[in-house]
Motif scaffolding. Structure first.
Motif, PDB file in Angstrom:
ATOM      1  N   TYR A  13       6.175  40.832 -34.164  1.00 35.60           N
ATOM      2  CA  TYR A  13       6.275  42.275 -34.361  1.00 35.60           C
ATOM      3  C   TYR A  13       4.887  42.874 -34.229  1.00 35.60           C
ATOM      4  O   TYR A  13       3.886  42.163 -34.176  1.00 35.60           O
ATOM      5  CB  TYR A  13       6.927  42.629 -35.704  1.00 35.60           C
ATOM      6  CG  TYR A  13       6.099  42.306 -36.928  1.00 35.60           C
ATOM      7  CD1 TYR A  13       5.217  43.239 -37.467  1.00 35.60           C
ATOM      8  CD2 TYR A  13       6.203  41.069 -37.563  1.00 35.60           C
ATOM      9  CE1 TYR A  13       4.463  42.945 -38.592  1.00 35.60           C
ATOM     10  CE2 TYR A  13       5.459  40.780 -38.685  1.00 35.60           C
ATOM     11  CZ  TYR A  13       4.588  41.724 -39.192  1.00 35.60           C
ATOM     12  OH  TYR A  13       3.838  41.437 -40.306  1.00 35.60           O
ATOM     13  N   HIS A  32      15.424  42.824 -33.043  1.00 37.75           N
ATOM     14  CA  HIS A  32      15.590  42.330 -34.413  1.00 37.75           C
ATOM     15  C   HIS A  32      17.048  42.127 -34.806  1.00 37.75           C
ATOM     16  O   HIS A  32      17.356  41.244 -35.594  1.00 37.75           O
ATOM     17  CB  HIS A  32      14.918  43.296 -35.395  1.00 37.75           C
ATOM     18  CG  HIS A  32      15.552  44.648 -35.425  1.00 37.75           C
ATOM     19  ND1 HIS A  32      15.296  45.590 -34.451  1.00 37.75           N
ATOM     20  CD2 HIS A  32      16.428  45.194 -36.277  1.00 37.75           C
ATOM     21  CE1 HIS A  32      15.998  46.676 -34.719  1.00 37.75           C
ATOM     22  NE2 HIS A  32      16.691  46.470 -35.818  1.00 37.75           N
ATOM     23  N   ASP A  33      17.959  42.897 -34.241  1.00 33.11           N
ATOM     24  CA  ASP A  33      19.375  42.799 -34.604  1.00 33.11           C
ATOM     25  C   ASP A  33      20.178  41.959 -33.623  1.00 33.11           C
ATOM     26  O   ASP A  33      21.405  41.923 -33.678  1.00 33.11           O
ATOM     27  CB  ASP A  33      19.988  44.192 -34.734  1.00 33.11           C
ATOM     28  CG  ASP A  33      19.945  44.981 -33.429  1.00 33.11           C
ATOM     29  OD1 ASP A  33      19.438  44.458 -32.403  1.00 33.11           O
ATOM     30  OD2 ASP A  33      20.413  46.137 -33.430  1.00 33.11           O
ATOM     31  N   GLY A  34      19.499  41.281 -32.694  1.00 33.36           N
ATOM     32  CA  GLY A  34      20.170  40.434 -31.713  1.00 33.36           C
ATOM     33  C   GLY A  34      20.546  41.155 -30.431  1.00 33.36           C
ATOM     34  O   GLY A  34      20.990  40.526 -29.477  1.00 33.36           O
ATOM     35  N   THR A  35      20.367  42.466 -30.409  1.00 35.45           N
ATOM     36  CA  THR A  35      20.634  43.240 -29.203  1.00 35.45           C
ATOM     37  C   THR A  35      19.700  42.796 -28.084  1.00 35.45           C
ATOM     38  O   THR A  35      18.524  42.532 -28.329  1.00 35.45           O
ATOM     39  CB  THR A  35      20.407  44.747 -29.469  1.00 35.45           C
ATOM     40  OG1 THR A  35      21.262  45.152 -30.530  1.00 35.45           O
ATOM     41  CG2 THR A  35      20.682  45.578 -28.234  1.00 35.45           C
ATOM     42  N   GLY A  52      10.421  44.672 -39.712  1.00 33.05           N
ATOM     43  CA  GLY A  52      11.839  44.942 -39.479  1.00 33.05           C
ATOM     44  C   GLY A  52      12.189  45.160 -38.024  1.00 33.05           C
ATOM     45  O   GLY A  52      13.356  45.331 -37.677  1.00 33.05           O
ATOM     46  N   HIS A  53      11.174  45.142 -37.156  1.00 37.18           N
ATOM     47  CA  HIS A  53      11.399  45.348 -35.722  1.00 37.18           C
ATOM     48  C   HIS A  53      10.902  44.156 -34.910  1.00 37.18           C
ATOM     49  O   HIS A  53      10.393  44.311 -33.800  1.00 37.18           O
ATOM     50  CB  HIS A  53      10.718  46.641 -35.265  1.00 37.18           C
ATOM     51  CG  HIS A  53      11.312  47.853 -35.870  1.00 37.18           C
ATOM     52  ND1 HIS A  53      12.500  48.397 -35.438  1.00 37.18           N
ATOM     53  CD2 HIS A  53      10.913  48.616 -36.912  1.00 37.18           C
ATOM     54  CE1 HIS A  53      12.798  49.453 -36.175  1.00 37.18           C
ATOM     55  NE2 HIS A  53      11.849  49.599 -37.082  1.00 37.18           N
ATOM     56  N   HIS A  55      10.896  41.026 -32.470  1.00 42.01           N
ATOM     57  CA  HIS A  55      11.573  40.879 -31.184  1.00 42.01           C
ATOM     58  C   HIS A  55      10.866  39.799 -30.364  1.00 42.01           C
ATOM     59  O   HIS A  55       9.799  39.321 -30.749  1.00 42.01           O
ATOM     60  CB  HIS A  55      11.553  42.207 -30.423  1.00 42.01           C
ATOM     61  CG  HIS A  55      10.164  42.691 -30.174  1.00 42.01           C
ATOM     62  ND1 HIS A  55       9.414  43.338 -31.138  1.00 42.01           N
ATOM     63  CD2 HIS A  55       9.354  42.580 -29.093  1.00 42.01           C
ATOM     64  CE1 HIS A  55       8.224  43.625 -30.649  1.00 42.01           C
ATOM     65  NE2 HIS A  55       8.152  43.162 -29.421  1.00 42.01           N
TER      66      HIS A  55
END
Length: 90
Positions: A13, A32-35, A52-53, A55
């Motif tokens: 991050y 971060h959310d799997g996207t 929180g971000h 990647h």
């Protein structure tokens, strides 16, 4: 920044926002959310900062990915922090 075919950044991050323009190739990012987001040459994106971000970036293509990157990070902080690291910069 240039990423060779098959290259990857590792999960990380940034302590602040990052502005990116893809000059050539196609960058694939796992957020971060799997996207999964794919950005082609001539397009741009903004990455938000903070743990929180987290990647990772990948060059899944056959040509180098060339990026123009502007880091908006606080003074004294590294440009990126590996997720496996306990280090934080506020």
């Amino acid at each position: 920044m240039t990423m060779a075919p098959g290259g990857a950044t590792g999960r990380h991050y940034h302590p602040g926002q990052v502005l990116v323009i893809v000059e050539s190739g196609t960058l694939t990012r796992v957020l971060h959310d799997g996207t999964v987001e794919t950005t082609r040459a001539g397009c741009a994106f903004v990455e938000e900062g903070g743990p929180g971000h987290a990647h990772s970036g990948h060059n899944l293509g056959a040509v180098p990915v060339v990026l123009h990157v502007t880091y908006l990070v606080p003074a004294g902080c590294p440009l990126s922090i590996p997720v496996r690291s306990a280090e934080r910069c506020n």
